[in-house]
Design a protein around this motif. Structure first.
Motif, PDB file in Angstrom:
ATOM      1  N   SER A 137     -15.927   6.343  11.568  1.00  0.00           N
ATOM      2  CA  SER A 137     -15.105   6.558  10.228  1.00  0.00           C
ATOM      3  C   SER A 137     -13.795   5.710  10.065  1.00  0.00           C
ATOM      4  N   ARG A 138     -13.450   5.097   9.242  1.00  0.00           N
ATOM      5  CA  ARG A 138     -12.309   4.353   9.214  1.00  0.00           C
ATOM      6  C   ARG A 138     -11.543   4.240   7.755  1.00  0.00           C
ATOM      7  N   CYS A 139     -10.615   4.922   7.575  1.00  0.00           N
ATOM      8  CA  CYS A 139      -9.998   5.117   6.314  1.00  0.00           C
ATOM      9  C   CYS A 139      -9.305   3.657   5.643  1.00  0.00           C
ATOM     10  N   ILE A 140      -8.260   3.234   6.329  1.00  0.00           N
ATOM     11  CA  ILE A 140      -7.849   2.004   6.120  1.00  0.00           C
ATOM     12  C   ILE A 140      -7.826   0.900   7.029  1.00  0.00           C
ATOM     13  N   PHE A 141      -8.293  -0.135   6.752  1.00  0.00           N
ATOM     14  CA  PHE A 141      -8.804  -1.133   7.709  1.00  0.00           C
ATOM     15  C   PHE A 141      -8.496  -2.672   7.184  1.00  0.00           C
ATOM     16  N   GLY A 142      -7.994  -3.537   7.960  1.00  0.00           N
ATOM     17  CA  GLY A 142      -7.715  -4.871   7.820  1.00  0.00           C
ATOM     18  C   GLY A 142      -8.382  -5.503   8.691  1.00  0.00           C
ATOM     19  N   ASP A 143      -9.391  -6.565   8.345  1.00  0.00           N
ATOM     20  CA  ASP A 143     -10.070  -7.616   9.212  1.00  0.00           C
ATOM     21  C   ASP A 143      -9.139  -8.437   9.868  1.00  0.00           C
ATOM     22  N   THR A 144      -9.585  -9.052  10.811  1.00  0.00           N
ATOM     23  CA  THR A 144      -8.839 -10.123  11.627  1.00  0.00           C
ATOM     24  C   THR A 144      -8.262 -11.094  10.722  1.00  0.00           C
ATOM     25  N   GLY A 145      -6.920 -11.405  10.889  1.00  0.00           N
ATOM     26  CA  GLY A 145      -6.469 -12.606   9.880  1.00  0.00           C
ATOM     27  C   GLY A 145      -5.806 -11.986   8.733  1.00  0.00           C
ATOM     28  N   ASN A 146      -5.713 -10.712   8.386  1.00  0.00           N
ATOM     29  CA  ASN A 146      -4.969 -10.007   7.389  1.00  0.00           C
ATOM     30  C   ASN A 146      -3.519  -9.958   7.878  1.00  0.00           C
ATOM     31  N   GLY A 147      -2.737  -9.843   6.518  1.00  0.00           N
ATOM     32  CA  GLY A 147      -1.344  -9.554   6.779  1.00  0.00           C
ATOM     33  C   GLY A 147      -0.795  -8.703   5.406  1.00  0.00           C
ATOM     34  N   GLY A 148       0.182  -7.995   5.545  1.00  0.00           N
ATOM     35  CA  GLY A 148       0.666  -7.237   4.628  1.00  0.00           C
ATOM     36  C   GLY A 148       2.147  -7.161   4.464  1.00  0.00           C
ATOM     37  N   SER A 149       2.730  -6.987   3.437  1.00  0.00           N
ATOM     38  CA  SER A 149       4.311  -6.987   3.486  1.00  0.00           C
ATOM     39  C   SER A 149       4.899  -5.346   3.336  1.00  0.00           C
ATOM     40  N   GLY A 150       3.896  -4.428   2.925  1.00  0.00           N
ATOM     41  CA  GLY A 150       4.506  -3.305   2.708  1.00  0.00           C
ATOM     42  C   GLY A 150       3.637  -2.117   2.715  1.00  0.00           C
ATOM     43  N   LEU A 151       4.079  -0.986   3.594  1.00  0.00           N
ATOM     44  CA  LEU A 151       3.043   0.155   3.797  1.00  0.00           C
ATOM     45  C   LEU A 151       3.812   1.175   3.625  1.00  0.00           C
ATOM     46  N   LEU A 152       3.672   2.265   2.810  1.00  0.00           N
ATOM     47  CA  LEU A 152       4.415   3.447   2.601  1.00  0.00           C
ATOM     48  C   LEU A 152       3.266   4.521   2.680  1.00  0.00           C
ATOM     49  N   VAL A 153       3.245   5.417   3.883  1.00  0.00           N
ATOM     50  CA  VAL A 153       2.504   6.671   3.802  1.00  0.00           C
ATOM     51  C   VAL A 153       3.422   7.806   3.882  1.00  0.00           C
ATOM     52  N   GLN A 154       3.070   8.696   2.941  1.00  0.00           N
ATOM     53  CA  GLN A 154       3.854   9.970   2.987  1.00  0.00           C
ATOM     54  C   GLN A 154       2.963  11.186   2.822  1.00  0.00           C
ATOM     55  N   ASP A 155       3.042  12.202   3.626  1.00  0.00           N
ATOM     56  CA  ASP A 155       2.272  13.405   3.238  1.00  0.00           C
ATOM     57  C   ASP A 155       0.819  13.026   3.406  1.00  0.00           C
ATOM     58  N   VAL A 156       0.404  12.336   4.148  1.00  0.00           N
ATOM     59  CA  VAL A 156      -1.176  11.745   4.207  1.00  0.00           C
ATOM     60  C   VAL A 156      -1.737  12.381   5.446  1.00  0.00           C
ATOM     61  N   SER A 157      -2.946  12.982   5.280  1.00  0.00           N
ATOM     62  CA  SER A 157      -3.771  13.319   6.430  1.00  0.00           C
ATOM     63  C   SER A 157      -5.018  12.994   6.415  1.00  0.00           C
ATOM     64  N   ILE A 201       0.849  -1.170   0.199  1.00  0.00           N
ATOM     65  CA  ILE A 201       0.054  -0.113  -0.103  1.00  0.00           C
ATOM     66  C   ILE A 201       0.931   1.185  -0.004  1.00  0.00           C
ATOM     67  N   GLN A 202       0.701   2.123  -0.907  1.00  0.00           N
ATOM     68  CA  GLN A 202       1.678   3.358  -0.871  1.00  0.00           C
ATOM     69  C   GLN A 202       0.494   4.414  -1.238  1.00  0.00           C
ATOM     70  N   LEU A 203       0.721   5.473  -0.105  1.00  0.00           N
ATOM     71  CA  LEU A 203      -0.070   6.660  -0.343  1.00  0.00           C
ATOM     72  C   LEU A 203       0.543   7.689  -0.267  1.00  0.00           C
ATOM     73  N   ARG A 204       0.341   8.749  -1.029  1.00  0.00           N
ATOM     74  CA  ARG A 204       1.515  10.048  -1.005  1.00  0.00           C
ATOM     75  C   ARG A 204       0.448  11.256  -1.620  1.00  0.00           C
TER      76      ARG A 204
END
Length: 198
Positions: free
Chosen positions: A178-198, A164-167
């Motif tokens: 309100s929930r902007c980014i959400f993973g349910d139980t049992g999820n996983g991920g290998s990369g998250l890049l967040v830059q200048d996000v509000s 996931i890359q958000l810039r």
């Protein structure tokens, strides 16, 4: 401003426009120029860029562009192209599911764009289960517009993401749930890049 002298010669020119017709983009040659450049068709060149407008999105803040945007996402994902959004306000009244809709990788450029959610038809998750998601620019969720029970970016139970890359993205959803980014139980991920996000 004066009439010509009596019996003087008057020259008249008549022009006629001729309808030449149209030529399909597949029959028009294009060359970038420069050493090593090769000829391609204009259609191939134009298809290097994919826009939500190519699929009928309006971006006027009134029309529900969900179906057009979904079609654009599906095509852009299938050809691994960046999906460009022209500046405007896009009303979205339903979401997409990467698993169901065949959207595994999605690159979106959304500078100058506002996404306005319309939940009058029921709550929904906007972008669900997309393996690789890249978003640059844009305001997601017009100020105070809430997805209520839905989520902007979500991975359902058992799902996973690679990146996931958000810039330069601004979330403006309202309400305490309100929930902007959400993973349910049992999820996983290998990369998250967040830059200048509000």
């Amino acid at each position: 401003t004066e009439a010509p002298p009596l019996n003087s010669a008057i020259e008249v020119q008549i022009f006629r426009s001729l309808l030449i017709g149209t030529t399909p983009a597949t029959n028009v040659s294009y060359n970038q120029g420069g050493t090593g450049a090769v000829d391609r068709t204009a259609q191939v060149k134009l298809q290097e860029s994919v826009s939500v407008k190519d699929f009928g999105a309006v971006g006027d803040g009134v029309t529900d562009d969900a179906a057009a945007v979904k079609a654009a996402m599906q095509y852009a994902s299938s050809v691994s192209a960046v999906l460009y959004w022209s500046a405007g306000t896009y009303v979205i009244g339903s979401g997409v599911d990467g698993t169901i809709d065949g959207i595994s990788t999605l690159y979106m450029s959304m500078y100058g764009v506002t996404v306005k959610f319309d939940t009058s038809g029921g709550n929904f998750n906007w972008l669900a289960n997309i393996d690789d998601l890249y978003i640059e620019g844009g305001i997601i969720g017009e100020s105070g517009a809430d997805l209520n029970g839905g989520i902007t970016i979500r991975w359902t139970t058992g799902g996973a993401y690679s990146m996931i890359q958000l810039r330069d993205v601004q979330f403006q959803t309202g309400g305490t749930q309100s929930r902007c980014i959400f993973g349910d139980t049992g999820n996983g991920g290998s990369g998250l890049l967040v830059q200048d996000v509000s």
